[in-house]
Design an enzyme around this catalytic site. Sequence first.
Site, mmCIF file in Angstrom:
data_model
loop_
_atom_site.group_PDB
_atom_site.id
_atom_site.type_symbol
_atom_site.label_atom_id
_atom_site.label_comp_id
_atom_site.label_asym_id
_atom_site.label_seq_id
_atom_site.Cartn_x
_atom_site.Cartn_y
_atom_site.Cartn_z
ATOM 1 N N ASP A 138 0.863 -1.075 -0.157
ATOM 2 C CA ASP A 138 -0.017 -0.007 -0.028
ATOM 3 C C ASP A 138 0.826 1.237 -0.122
ATOM 4 O O ASP A 138 2.208 1.172 0.537
ATOM 5 C CB ASP A 138 -0.792 -0.140 1.368
ATOM 6 C CG ASP A 138 -2.053 1.045 1.016
ATOM 7 O OD1 ASP A 138 -2.461 1.497 -0.062
ATOM 8 O OD2 ASP A 138 -2.657 1.152 2.138
ATOM 9 N N HIS A 184 3.112 3.627 -8.750
ATOM 10 C CA HIS A 184 3.279 1.994 -9.315
ATOM 11 C C HIS A 184 4.474 1.468 -9.751
ATOM 12 O O HIS A 184 4.807 0.193 -9.398
ATOM 13 C CB HIS A 184 1.837 1.693 -9.910
ATOM 14 C CG HIS A 184 0.580 1.978 -9.431
ATOM 15 N ND1 HIS A 184 0.098 1.682 -7.937
ATOM 16 C CD2 HIS A 184 -0.625 2.751 -9.720
ATOM 17 C CE1 HIS A 184 -0.968 2.231 -7.669
ATOM 18 N NE2 HIS A 184 -1.591 2.790 -8.981
ATOM 19 N N LEU A 209 11.169 -20.922 -4.719
ATOM 20 C CA LEU A 209 9.856 -19.965 -4.076
ATOM 21 C C LEU A 209 8.670 -19.862 -4.926
ATOM 22 O O LEU A 209 8.855 -19.993 -6.112
ATOM 23 C CB LEU A 209 10.598 -18.573 -4.029
ATOM 24 C CG LEU A 209 9.605 -17.371 -3.729
ATOM 25 C CD1 LEU A 209 9.115 -17.217 -2.382
ATOM 26 C CD2 LEU A 209 10.412 -15.986 -3.830
HETATM 27 C C1 FPP Z 1 -1.655 0.298 -3.352
HETATM 28 O O1 FPP Z 1 -1.351 1.559 -3.499
HETATM 29 C C2 FPP Z 1 -1.083 -0.523 -4.616
HETATM 30 C C3 FPP Z 1 -1.802 -0.929 -5.654
HETATM 31 C C4 FPP Z 1 -3.462 -0.923 -5.784
HETATM 32 C C5 FPP Z 1 -1.323 -1.588 -6.806
HETATM 33 C C6 FPP Z 1 0.025 -2.525 -6.321
HETATM 34 C C7 FPP Z 1 0.806 -2.647 -7.490
HETATM 35 C C8 FPP Z 1 2.192 -2.606 -7.588
HETATM 36 C C9 FPP Z 1 3.005 -2.708 -6.506
HETATM 37 C C10 FPP Z 1 2.999 -2.734 -9.067
HETATM 38 C C11 FPP Z 1 2.699 -3.540 -9.928
HETATM 39 C C12 FPP Z 1 2.692 -4.828 -9.305
HETATM 40 C C13 FPP Z 1 3.162 -6.024 -9.777
HETATM 41 C C14 FPP Z 1 2.944 -7.314 -9.293
HETATM 42 C C15 FPP Z 1 4.352 -5.799 -11.115
HETATM 43 P P1 FPP Z 1 -2.337 2.900 -3.774
HETATM 44 O O2 FPP Z 1 -2.503 3.089 -4.982
HETATM 45 O O3 FPP Z 1 -3.640 2.145 -2.977
HETATM 46 O O4 FPP Z 1 -1.651 3.820 -2.894
HETATM 47 P P2 FPP Z 1 -2.462 5.011 -2.136
HETATM 48 O O5 FPP Z 1 -3.111 4.287 -0.883
HETATM 49 O O6 FPP Z 1 -1.233 5.579 -1.274
HETATM 50 O O7 FPP Z 1 -3.460 5.769 -2.868
#
Ligand code: FPP
Length: 236
Positions: free
Chosen positions: A16, A33, A127
């Site tokens: 997050d 991201h 893994l």
């Molecule tokens: C949460 O941050 C994250 C996500 C919804 C997406 C997670 C994706 C990645 C880490 C990158 C791509 C993944 C792979 C496997 C290549 P948020 O957008 O909710 O952040 P915020 O709460 O600060 O708005």
Amino acid sequence: MSAAPNTPEHIAIIMDGNGRWAKERGLPRRNGHRAGAESVREAVETCKELGVKYLTLYAFSSENWSRPQSEVDALMVLLDRFLAEKTPELNRQNVRLHTIGNISRLPAKNQKRITKAKEETAQNTDLNLILALSYGAREEITDAVKRIAEQVEGGNLTSDRITKEILSQNLDTAAFPDPDLLVRTSGELRLSNFLLWQLSYAEIVVTKKYWPDFKRADLQAAVEEYSRRHRRFGGL
Ligand code: FPP
């Protein structure tokens, strides 16, 4: 490598804070991201080094479909690129890719890439990297209950023989042990519809760091904290 005593066999992570990481830098959310994908690579490497056998990452929730289309598209492009670029590396590192969630909702291009990456890594044994994509625990449990009801309707099961084990066997995670450790970044104290059944006895470590800032030393610190805890599974 083999794991030190008290190393979790299975770590689950709610990644997050990508959006806030980007906002604090005056950047578009997709940059957060993108930086988060780099942390994914490092988490995989660190789990390998620690001897962890399963790593489940909450990459896209069933609720994430309601984000602006431009952000959903950016996440799908990022996922596609990640798998295209990193599958050879996963093979070099002996990492097997799995997914949980409703993959059929993803664009066809992503589905094809996921199938290919799973096939190409299917022989790897060190893994298990499990990406939760279009995943929601309530949906997963509802689907499991439907499957069990079908078995009862088909005369293959009676209701008095439904056990916790049968429920577990009908979840997307049937082939994996329950997570020992849940890590959530960015300081939020919520489960957010992630692995609600499987996390029943997991130890939880929450860090204030945003996911793009979560690096090797942070995961090592979470595992050290886990190894100091005494798990009682409801006993004494
Ligand atoms: C949460 O941050 C994250 C996500 C919804 C997406 C997670 C994706 C990645 C880490 C990158 C791509 C993944 C792979 C496997 C290549 P948020 O957008 O909710 O952040 P915020 O709460 O600060 O708005």
